[in-house]
Write a protein that holds these residues in place. Structure first.
Motif, PDB file in Angstrom:
ATOM      1  N   ARG A  27       0.816  -1.197   0.000  1.00 55.07           N
ATOM      2  CA  ARG A  27       0.000   0.000   0.000  1.00 55.07           C
ATOM      3  C   ARG A  27       0.858   1.257   0.000  1.00 55.07           C
ATOM      4  O   ARG A  27       1.962   1.255   0.550  1.00 55.07           O
ATOM      5  CB  ARG A  27      -0.905   0.005   1.238  1.00 55.07           C
ATOM      6  CG  ARG A  27      -1.914  -1.121   1.262  1.00 55.07           C
ATOM      7  CD  ARG A  27      -2.347  -1.473   2.655  1.00 55.07           C
ATOM      8  NE  ARG A  27      -1.236  -2.035   3.440  1.00 55.07           N
ATOM      9  CZ  ARG A  27      -1.389  -2.597   4.624  1.00 55.07           C
ATOM     10  NH1 ARG A  27      -2.589  -2.659   5.170  1.00 55.07           N
ATOM     11  NH2 ARG A  27      -0.351  -3.085   5.270  1.00 55.07           N
ATOM     12  N   PRO A  28       0.354   2.331  -0.600  1.00 52.47           N
ATOM     13  CA  PRO A  28       1.116   3.583  -0.597  1.00 52.47           C
ATOM     14  C   PRO A  28       1.167   4.209   0.791  1.00 52.47           C
ATOM     15  O   PRO A  28       0.246   4.047   1.592  1.00 52.47           O
ATOM     16  CB  PRO A  28       0.341   4.463  -1.579  1.00 52.47           C
ATOM     17  CG  PRO A  28      -1.057   3.930  -1.534  1.00 52.47           C
ATOM     18  CD  PRO A  28      -0.924   2.444  -1.319  1.00 52.47           C
ATOM     19  N   ILE A  29       2.241   4.915   1.054  1.00 51.11           N
ATOM     20  CA  ILE A  29       2.378   5.634   2.327  1.00 51.11           C
ATOM     21  C   ILE A  29       1.646   6.964   2.204  1.00 51.11           C
ATOM     22  O   ILE A  29       1.833   7.691   1.229  1.00 51.11           O
ATOM     23  CB  ILE A  29       3.864   5.869   2.657  1.00 51.11           C
ATOM     24  CG1 ILE A  29       4.628   4.544   2.628  1.00 51.11           C
ATOM     25  CG2 ILE A  29       4.011   6.550   4.014  1.00 51.11           C
ATOM     26  CD1 ILE A  29       4.106   3.482   3.564  1.00 51.11           C
ATOM     27  N   PRO A  30       0.767   7.318   3.158  1.00 51.80           N
ATOM     28  CA  PRO A  30       0.020   8.582   3.038  1.00 51.80           C
ATOM     29  C   PRO A  30       0.963   9.787   3.006  1.00 51.80           C
ATOM     30  O   PRO A  30       1.965   9.825   3.723  1.00 51.80           O
ATOM     31  CB  PRO A  30      -0.862   8.583   4.294  1.00 51.80           C
ATOM     32  CG  PRO A  30      -0.217   7.629   5.245  1.00 51.80           C
ATOM     33  CD  PRO A  30       0.438   6.581   4.402  1.00 51.80           C
ATOM     34  N   ALA A  31       0.630  10.741   2.150  1.00 49.31           N
ATOM     35  CA  ALA A  31       1.487  11.919   1.988  1.00 49.31           C
ATOM     36  C   ALA A  31       1.451  12.846   3.198  1.00 49.31           C
ATOM     37  O   ALA A  31       2.454  13.469   3.531  1.00 49.31           O
ATOM     38  CB  ALA A  31       1.077  12.687   0.728  1.00 49.31           C
ATOM     39  N   PHE A  32       0.309  12.939   3.869  1.00 49.34           N
ATOM     40  CA  PHE A  32       0.166  13.872   4.996  1.00 49.34           C
ATOM     41  C   PHE A  32      -0.452  13.150   6.200  1.00 49.34           C
ATOM     42  O   PHE A  32      -1.611  13.389   6.547  1.00 49.34           O
ATOM     43  CB  PHE A  32      -0.702  15.066   4.602  1.00 49.34           C
ATOM     44  CG  PHE A  32      -0.176  15.829   3.424  1.00 49.34           C
ATOM     45  CD1 PHE A  32       0.887  16.707   3.575  1.00 49.34           C
ATOM     46  CD2 PHE A  32      -0.717  15.649   2.165  1.00 49.34           C
ATOM     47  CE1 PHE A  32       1.381  17.405   2.498  1.00 49.34           C
ATOM     48  CE2 PHE A  32      -0.232  16.340   1.081  1.00 49.34           C
ATOM     49  CZ  PHE A  32       0.824  17.222   1.240  1.00 49.34           C
ATOM     50  N   PRO A  33       0.293  12.258   6.833  1.00 49.26           N
ATOM     51  CA  PRO A  33      -0.264  11.552   7.999  1.00 49.26           C
ATOM     52  C   PRO A  33      -0.464  12.515   9.166  1.00 49.26           C
ATOM     53  O   PRO A  33       0.371  13.374   9.426  1.00 49.26           O
ATOM     54  CB  PRO A  33       0.818  10.516   8.320  1.00 49.26           C
ATOM     55  CG  PRO A  33       2.087  11.111   7.803  1.00 49.26           C
ATOM     56  CD  PRO A  33       1.693  11.878   6.561  1.00 49.26           C
ATOM     57  N   GLN A  34      -1.581  12.355   9.872  1.00 50.33           N
ATOM     58  CA  GLN A  34      -1.840  13.198  11.032  1.00 50.33           C
ATOM     59  C   GLN A  34      -1.233  12.610  12.299  1.00 50.33           C
ATOM     60  O   GLN A  34      -0.882  13.330  13.215  1.00 50.33           O
ATOM     61  CB  GLN A  34      -3.348  13.386  11.211  1.00 50.33           C
ATOM     62  CG  GLN A  34      -3.997  14.144  10.056  1.00 50.33           C
ATOM     63  CD  GLN A  34      -5.457  14.413  10.291  1.00 50.33           C
ATOM     64  OE1 GLN A  34      -6.015  14.000  11.299  1.00 50.33           O
ATOM     65  NE2 GLN A  34      -6.087  15.111   9.376  1.00 50.33           N
ATOM     66  N   LYS A  35      -1.126  11.283  12.334  1.00 50.88           N
ATOM     67  CA  LYS A  35      -0.500  10.650  13.489  1.00 50.88           C
ATOM     68  C   LYS A  35       0.282   9.428  13.013  1.00 50.88           C
ATOM     69  O   LYS A  35      -0.211   8.623  12.231  1.00 50.88           O
ATOM     70  CB  LYS A  35      -1.546  10.227  14.524  1.00 50.88           C
ATOM     71  CG  LYS A  35      -0.933   9.602  15.776  1.00 50.88           C
ATOM     72  CD  LYS A  35      -1.981   9.314  16.853  1.00 50.88           C
ATOM     73  CE  LYS A  35      -2.439  10.592  17.521  1.00 50.88           C
ATOM     74  NZ  LYS A  35      -3.326  10.322  18.686  1.00 50.88           N
ATOM     75  N   ILE A  36       1.517   9.283  13.529  1.00 46.52           N
ATOM     76  CA  ILE A  36       2.401   8.181  13.173  1.00 46.52           C
ATOM     77  C   ILE A  36       2.532   7.260  14.372  1.00 46.52           C
ATOM     78  O   ILE A  36       2.858   7.703  15.487  1.00 46.52           O
ATOM     79  CB  ILE A  36       3.792   8.708  12.763  1.00 46.52           C
ATOM     80  CG1 ILE A  36       3.677   9.671  11.576  1.00 46.52           C
ATOM     81  CG2 ILE A  36       4.735   7.554  12.432  1.00 46.52           C
ATOM     82  CD1 ILE A  36       4.960  10.421  11.276  1.00 46.52           C
ATOM     83  N   GLY A  37       2.266   5.970  14.162  1.00 44.76           N
ATOM     84  CA  GLY A  37       2.463   4.978  15.216  1.00 44.76           C
ATOM     85  C   GLY A  37       3.848   4.346  15.088  1.00 44.76           C
ATOM     86  O   GLY A  37       4.270   3.988  13.984  1.00 44.76           O
ATOM     87  N   ILE A  38       4.567   4.216  16.215  1.00 43.79           N
ATOM     88  CA  ILE A  38       5.921   3.667  16.204  1.00 43.79           C
ATOM     89  C   ILE A  38       5.997   2.518  17.200  1.00 43.79           C
ATOM     90  O   ILE A  38       5.629   2.667  18.369  1.00 43.79           O
ATOM     91  CB  ILE A  38       6.971   4.743  16.564  1.00 43.79           C
ATOM     92  CG1 ILE A  38       6.876   5.930  15.595  1.00 43.79           C
ATOM     93  CG2 ILE A  38       8.375   4.142  16.542  1.00 43.79           C
ATOM     94  CD1 ILE A  38       7.823   7.067  15.937  1.00 43.79           C
ATOM     95  N   VAL A  39       6.491   1.370  16.730  1.00 43.51           N
ATOM     96  CA  VAL A  39       6.714   0.216  17.586  1.00 43.51           C
ATOM     97  C   VAL A  39       8.218   0.069  17.774  1.00 43.51           C
ATOM     98  O   VAL A  39       8.945  -0.238  16.831  1.00 43.51           O
ATOM     99  CB  VAL A  39       6.125  -1.070  16.972  1.00 43.51           C
ATOM    100  CG1 VAL A  39       6.372  -2.258  17.896  1.00 43.51           C
ATOM    101  CG2 VAL A  39       4.644  -0.899  16.694  1.00 43.51           C
ATOM    102  N   THR A  40       8.699   0.285  18.998  1.00 41.08           N
ATOM    103  CA  THR A  40      10.131   0.189  19.266  1.00 41.08           C
ATOM    104  C   THR A  40      10.356   0.275  20.770  1.00 41.08           C
ATOM    105  O   THR A  40       9.420   0.478  21.552  1.00 41.08           O
ATOM    106  CB  THR A  40      10.913   1.299  18.543  1.00 41.08           C
ATOM    107  OG1 THR A  40      12.316   1.016  18.613  1.00 41.08           O
ATOM    108  CG2 THR A  40      10.638   2.660  19.147  1.00 41.08           C
ATOM    109  N   SER A  41      11.607   0.165  21.150  1.00 42.83           N
ATOM    110  CA  SER A  41      11.967   0.325  22.554  1.00 42.83           C
ATOM    111  C   SER A  41      11.987   1.812  22.911  1.00 42.83           C
ATOM    112  O   SER A  41      12.601   2.612  22.187  1.00 42.83           O
ATOM    113  CB  SER A  41      13.348  -0.288  22.812  1.00 42.83           C
ATOM    114  OG  SER A  41      13.779   0.002  24.126  1.00 42.83           O
ATOM    115  N   PRO A  42      11.322   2.235  23.997  1.00 41.46           N
ATOM    116  CA  PRO A  42      11.244   3.665  24.328  1.00 41.46           C
ATOM    117  C   PRO A  42      12.599   4.319  24.546  1.00 41.46           C
ATOM    118  O   PRO A  42      12.746   5.522  24.329  1.00 41.46           O
ATOM    119  CB  PRO A  42      10.413   3.682  25.621  1.00 41.46           C
ATOM    120  CG  PRO A  42       9.675   2.383  25.622  1.00 41.46           C
ATOM    121  CD  PRO A  42      10.555   1.396  24.942  1.00 41.46           C
TER     122      PRO A  42
END
Length: 326
Positions: A27-42
């Motif tokens: 799927r294409p990545i949205p050009a103007f995301p309003q919120k980005i979710g990140i999965v990683t170690s804090p």
């Protein structure tokens, strides 16, 4: 390491046969995301790099972090849970799974099948930014987009304010050029039919439309300078484009209707239309219209204009007041 490499290769072949690596599935990545979710170690350096880049490029972006271990026992389960959780969130537009570089064993959580399956079933596009540019994991192959580093992921996921501003300016210049070209064409058309009140009225309407275009252009310039609201203003630019296009279309439609009415009126009073109904026009040999019998004498030549063609005739006699004169 040999056992890990073998497991990696076997899973890669399995998922590839299922078609999970196909480009048309991604799927294409949205050009103007309003919120980005990140999965990683804090506490990871990868997260710090991403946040630093996001703040520099667009400090108004929203970020939602799902804390997960990215190495060791149980890490793949937490990563999978993070993807599933962010996928269900209605306010998250894109998901980034990330960690810094390391050995193949360090990165192994991102080679687990459960993580790959979570990426595939995610309702939101997923960017994999694991390790360094030379590192490849199963997550990279199934993700909608692979970023070579965490910092690169941040640069990919959100355009900078300068890029957005430049794009708005380009759209503004393109829109203004198209509108001015169309108005210029219509003005040229109108100038070739000077004297008709209908054309003057249409030109006045177009002039008012041009003023409206200038006003909208000024508003677009003001919007372009307001960087903190650039994303919402971009949407407004699109709405203005649609409204402006509709307004111009409506104006041109009304002008065309006015032109059609004028043409119909001109056709109705045209001498050619009178001739078509069976009447004729008499002319002297030098082309002057004969309006009275006094203008000719018997024996004179006259030209008779009909609907189709003309006749050259000789006056045998003339009648005035009901009496023929030889």
């Amino acid at each position: 390491m040999g056992a890990l490499q073998l497991a990696f290769q076997q899973l890669r072949e399995k998922l590839e046969k299922e078609g999970l690596f196909r480009q048309d599935r991604k799927r294409p990545i949205p050009a103007f995301p309003q919120k980005i979710g990140i999965v990683t170690s804090p506490g990871s350096a990868a997260l710090r790099d991403i946040l630093t880049v996001l703040k520099r490029r667009h400090n108004a972006i929203n970020v939602l972090i799902f804390p997960a271990e990215v190495q060791g026992e149980g890490a793949s389960l937490q990563i999978m849970e993070g993807i599933d959780y962010l996928s269900r969130r209605t306010d998250v537009d894109v998901i980034v799974i990330t960690r810094g570089g390391g050995s193949m064993e360090d990165l192994w959580a991102f080679n687990e099948e459960r993580v790959a399956r979570a990426i595939v079933r995610s309702q939101k596009p997923v960017i994999s930014a694991v390790g360094h540019e030379v590192d490849f994991t199963i997550s990279d192959f199934v993700a909608d987009l692979r970023a070579p580093t965490p910092s690169a992921a941040a640069e990919i996921v959100i355009k900078s304010k300068e890029e957005i501003s430049q794009r708005v300016k380009q759209l503004e210049e393109r829109l203004e050029g198209i509108i001015r070209y169309r108005i210029g064409q219509l003005r040229h058309f109108l100038s070739s039919k000077v004297g008709s009140r209908g054309f003057v009225v249409a030109e006045n309407r177009i002039r008012r439309t041009a003023q409206r275009v200038d006003d909208l252009t000024f508003r677009l310039e003001q919007i372009g300078r307001t960087q903190s609201f650039i994303r919402s203003r971009t949407h407004r630019v699109e709405i203005c484009q649609q409204r402006l296009s509709a307004a111009i279309h409506q104006c041109l439609k009304k002008s065309h209707q006015a032109f059609a009415r004028l043409a119909h009126t001109l056709d109705a009073i045209s001498p050619l239309a009178v001739l078509e109904r069976g009447y004729a026009i008499c002319l002297t040999p030098d082309g002057r219209v004969i309006r009275s019998v006094d203008a000719v004498e018997p024996g004179a030549s006259v030209k008779v204009r009909l609907h189709e063609g003309s006749l050259l005739a000789e006056v045998i006699s003339k009648e005035k007041g009901g009496t023929f004169e030889e």
